[in-house]
Design a protein around this motif. Structure first.
Motif, PDB file in Angstrom:
ATOM      1  N   MET A   1     -25.328   5.792 -18.960  1.00  0.00           N
ATOM      2  CA  MET A   1     -24.745   4.574 -18.374  1.00  0.00           C
ATOM      3  C   MET A   1     -24.091   4.906 -17.038  1.00  0.00           C
ATOM      4  O   MET A   1     -23.315   5.869 -16.945  1.00  0.00           O
ATOM      5  N   THR A   2     -24.409   4.123 -16.005  1.00  0.00           N
ATOM      6  CA  THR A   2     -23.757   4.296 -14.716  1.00  0.00           C
ATOM      7  C   THR A   2     -22.432   3.542 -14.703  1.00  0.00           C
ATOM      8  O   THR A   2     -22.267   2.539 -15.410  1.00  0.00           O
ATOM      9  N   THR A   3     -21.498   4.027 -13.913  1.00  0.00           N
ATOM     10  CA  THR A   3     -20.177   3.404 -13.797  1.00  0.00           C
ATOM     11  C   THR A   3     -19.945   2.990 -12.350  1.00  0.00           C
ATOM     12  O   THR A   3     -20.118   3.799 -11.434  1.00  0.00           O
ATOM     13  N   TRP A   4     -19.551   1.745 -12.168  1.00  0.00           N
ATOM     14  CA  TRP A   4     -19.208   1.219 -10.848  1.00  0.00           C
ATOM     15  C   TRP A   4     -17.720   0.924 -10.807  1.00  0.00           C
ATOM     16  O   TRP A   4     -17.177   0.244 -11.685  1.00  0.00           O
ATOM     17  N   ILE A   5     -17.047   1.423  -9.760  1.00  0.00           N
ATOM     18  CA  ILE A   5     -15.621   1.203  -9.546  1.00  0.00           C
ATOM     19  C   ILE A   5     -15.463   0.259  -8.348  1.00  0.00           C
ATOM     20  O   ILE A   5     -15.989   0.531  -7.267  1.00  0.00           O
ATOM     21  N   LEU A   6     -14.722  -0.838  -8.533  1.00  0.00           N
ATOM     22  CA  LEU A   6     -14.545  -1.844  -7.484  1.00  0.00           C
ATOM     23  C   LEU A   6     -13.138  -1.738  -6.896  1.00  0.00           C
ATOM     24  O   LEU A   6     -12.145  -1.698  -7.633  1.00  0.00           O
ATOM     25  N   LEU A   7     -13.071  -1.701  -5.561  1.00  0.00           N
ATOM     26  CA  LEU A   7     -11.799  -1.601  -4.841  1.00  0.00           C
ATOM     27  C   LEU A   7     -11.686  -2.746  -3.838  1.00  0.00           C
ATOM     28  O   LEU A   7     -12.606  -2.976  -3.048  1.00  0.00           O
ATOM     29  N   ARG A   8     -10.545  -3.424  -3.834  1.00  0.00           N
ATOM     30  CA  ARG A   8     -10.336  -4.551  -2.908  1.00  0.00           C
ATOM     31  C   ARG A   8      -9.635  -4.085  -1.629  1.00  0.00           C
ATOM     32  O   ARG A   8      -9.436  -2.898  -1.408  1.00  0.00           O
ATOM     33  N   GLY A   9      -9.252  -5.072  -0.809  1.00  0.00           N
ATOM     34  CA  GLY A   9      -8.712  -4.782   0.505  1.00  0.00           C
ATOM     35  C   GLY A   9      -7.222  -5.031   0.638  1.00  0.00           C
ATOM     36  O   GLY A   9      -6.475  -5.061  -0.347  1.00  0.00           O
ATOM     37  N   LEU A  10      -6.795  -5.230   1.869  1.00  0.00           N
ATOM     38  CA  LEU A  10      -5.383  -5.351   2.242  1.00  0.00           C
ATOM     39  C   LEU A  10      -4.671  -6.435   1.438  1.00  0.00           C
ATOM     40  O   LEU A  10      -5.079  -7.601   1.471  1.00  0.00           O
ATOM     41  N   THR A  11      -3.631  -6.060   0.711  1.00  0.00           N
ATOM     42  CA  THR A  11      -2.766  -6.921  -0.125  1.00  0.00           C
ATOM     43  C   THR A  11      -3.522  -7.619  -1.253  1.00  0.00           C
ATOM     44  O   THR A  11      -2.946  -8.464  -1.939  1.00  0.00           O
ATOM     45  N   ARG A  12      -4.767  -7.285  -1.462  1.00  0.00           N
ATOM     46  CA  ARG A  12      -5.541  -7.910  -2.545  1.00  0.00           C
ATOM     47  C   ARG A  12      -5.535  -7.008  -3.774  1.00  0.00           C
ATOM     48  O   ARG A  12      -5.245  -5.827  -3.697  1.00  0.00           O
ATOM     49  N   GLU A  13      -5.907  -7.561  -4.915  1.00  0.00           N
ATOM     50  CA  GLU A  13      -5.866  -6.829  -6.174  1.00  0.00           C
ATOM     51  C   GLU A  13      -7.136  -7.089  -6.972  1.00  0.00           C
ATOM     52  O   GLU A  13      -8.014  -7.860  -6.555  1.00  0.00           O
ATOM     53  N   SER A  14      -7.221  -6.463  -8.141  1.00  0.00           N
ATOM     54  CA  SER A  14      -8.434  -6.594  -8.943  1.00  0.00           C
ATOM     55  C   SER A  14      -8.715  -8.036  -9.327  1.00  0.00           C
ATOM     56  O   SER A  14      -9.880  -8.441  -9.434  1.00  0.00           O
ATOM     57  N   GLY A  15      -7.672  -8.840  -9.524  1.00  0.00           N
ATOM     58  CA  GLY A  15      -7.870 -10.236  -9.872  1.00  0.00           C
ATOM     59  C   GLY A  15      -8.580 -11.030  -8.803  1.00  0.00           C
ATOM     60  O   GLY A  15      -9.188 -12.075  -9.084  1.00  0.00           O
ATOM     61  N   HIS A  16      -8.525 -10.564  -7.554  1.00  0.00           N
ATOM     62  CA  HIS A  16      -9.176 -11.282  -6.461  1.00  0.00           C
ATOM     63  C   HIS A  16     -10.698 -11.121  -6.454  1.00  0.00           C
ATOM     64  O   HIS A  16     -11.378 -11.790  -5.672  1.00  0.00           O
ATOM     65  N   TRP A  17     -11.236 -10.261  -7.324  1.00  0.00           N
ATOM     66  CA  TRP A  17     -12.684 -10.221  -7.459  1.00  0.00           C
ATOM     67  C   TRP A  17     -13.212 -11.487  -8.117  1.00  0.00           C
ATOM     68  O   TRP A  17     -14.397 -11.815  -7.984  1.00  0.00           O
ATOM     69  N   GLY A  18     -12.356 -12.197  -8.836  1.00  0.00           N
ATOM     70  CA  GLY A  18     -12.780 -13.437  -9.449  1.00  0.00           C
ATOM     71  C   GLY A  18     -13.962 -13.227 -10.383  1.00  0.00           C
ATOM     72  O   GLY A  18     -13.969 -12.333 -11.226  1.00  0.00           O
ATOM     73  N   ALA A  19     -15.001 -14.047 -10.186  1.00  0.00           N
ATOM     74  CA  ALA A  19     -16.185 -13.984 -11.055  1.00  0.00           C
ATOM     75  C   ALA A  19     -17.137 -12.867 -10.667  1.00  0.00           C
ATOM     76  O   ALA A  19     -18.091 -12.598 -11.409  1.00  0.00           O
ATOM     77  N   PHE A  20     -16.891 -12.202  -9.538  1.00  0.00           N
ATOM     78  CA  PHE A  20     -17.894 -11.256  -9.058  1.00  0.00           C
ATOM     79  C   PHE A  20     -18.100 -10.074  -9.996  1.00  0.00           C
ATOM     80  O   PHE A  20     -19.239  -9.623 -10.186  1.00  0.00           O
ATOM     81  N   ALA A  21     -17.038  -9.556 -10.575  1.00  0.00           N
ATOM     82  CA  ALA A  21     -17.195  -8.389 -11.453  1.00  0.00           C
ATOM     83  C   ALA A  21     -18.164  -8.704 -12.591  1.00  0.00           C
ATOM     84  O   ALA A  21     -19.030  -7.888 -12.936  1.00  0.00           O
ATOM     85  N   GLU A  22     -18.044  -9.901 -13.164  1.00  0.00           N
ATOM     86  CA  GLU A  22     -18.957 -10.281 -14.240  1.00  0.00           C
ATOM     87  C   GLU A  22     -20.368 -10.524 -13.698  1.00  0.00           C
ATOM     88  O   GLU A  22     -21.364 -10.205 -14.373  1.00  0.00           O
ATOM     89  N   THR A  23     -20.472 -11.058 -12.497  1.00  0.00           N
ATOM     90  CA  THR A  23     -21.782 -11.249 -11.864  1.00  0.00           C
ATOM     91  C   THR A  23     -22.483  -9.907 -11.685  1.00  0.00           C
ATOM     92  O   THR A  23     -23.689  -9.774 -11.947  1.00  0.00           O
TER      93      THR A  23
END
Length: 255
Positions: A1-23
């Protein structure tokens, strides 16, 4: 299984990915997708943000170690998060199987007026120094970062972002330290030994798409440009972004 780690930008957090992580999870059916907060944001908002990218990268590595996530893994990162991802690829290439950098800008490849568009300096200074309620702040951020959303969808996004800010506020000091880290970071001319995909939004109002174009040329990376999205590419066209990642991964034999 491959693992993808998502990192956001300035003053943003993991919650700001919204629906994209599930997409992305749906598009990469056999992959594990994890979101990390940068120190000083999200679940880590009480921490002091480092004033340099190198310390931010190290903190992210420590988070993964604490979660027992073993390398190699893939990074997908936006803006400030993409600076940390680039630093990661330069200093610890053996930990990464691939890296997707979205709408970022790195010294010394582009001039200052491309790295942060001057037309938005007044709005950004207002966000940094003028006290505002959460909702007006998030409305300004949405205006600066999105090109696609209609009024109804935009209002729903602002509602979600306002709730995130009220629950886990990023302090003004942390925002300024993150900005200082972005301004100070300088990437090497030589490309890291990691497969790279650079993505840009042609209508990005914050960072000129030429920054991503120049980075891709300098580091001999694959490059794709979205014709109409804004800075927050995951918000404006998450399915397109997930499709580009999946196609690139398959082409490189990563999935």
């Amino acid at each position: 299984m491959t693992t993808w780690i998502l990192l956001r930008g300035l003053t943003r957090e993991s919650g700001h990915w919204g629906a994209f992580a599930e997409t992305l999870r749906a598009r990469l059916a056999d992959a594990r997708v994890l979101t990390l907060d940068l120190p000083g944001a999200g679940g880590l908002h009480r921490l002091r943000s480092p004033a340099d990218i190198e310390a931010t990268t190290q903190h992210c590595r420590q988070q993964l170690a604490a979660l027992a996530v073993e390398p190699p893994f893939h990074l997908l990162a936006m803006s400030l998060g993409a600076m940390a991802a680039a630093d990661w690829a330069v200093r610890w290439p053996g930990e990464l199987a691939g890296c997707v950098l979205i709408n970022t800008s790195l010294r010394p490849f582009n001039p200052w007026y491309q790295r942060l568009r001057p037309a938005n300096y007044a709005a950004l200074l207002g966000l940094a120094f003028v006290p505002q309620a959460s909702r007006p702040r998030e409305q300004t951020i949405l205006r600066l970062t999105s090109r696609h959303l209609d009024a109804q969808t935009g209002a729903a996004v602002v509602d979600a972002w306002t709730a995130l800010r009220d629950a886990r506020p990023v302090s003004r000091a942390n925002a300024l330290r993150q900005l200082l880290a972005a301004m100070r970071y300088r990437a090497p001319a030589r490309a890291p030994a990691v497969p790279l995909l650079v993505l840009a939004s042609r209508r990005d109002a914050l960072v000129d798409a030429r920054c991503s174009q120049r980075l891709a040329r300098q580091w001999h990376a694959d490059f794709v440009e979205h014709p109409s999205a804004g800075h927050d590419l995951a918000l404006d066209d998450g399915p397109w972004l997930a499709d580009q990642v999946a196609r690139w991964s398959q082409r490189k034999g990563m999935s």
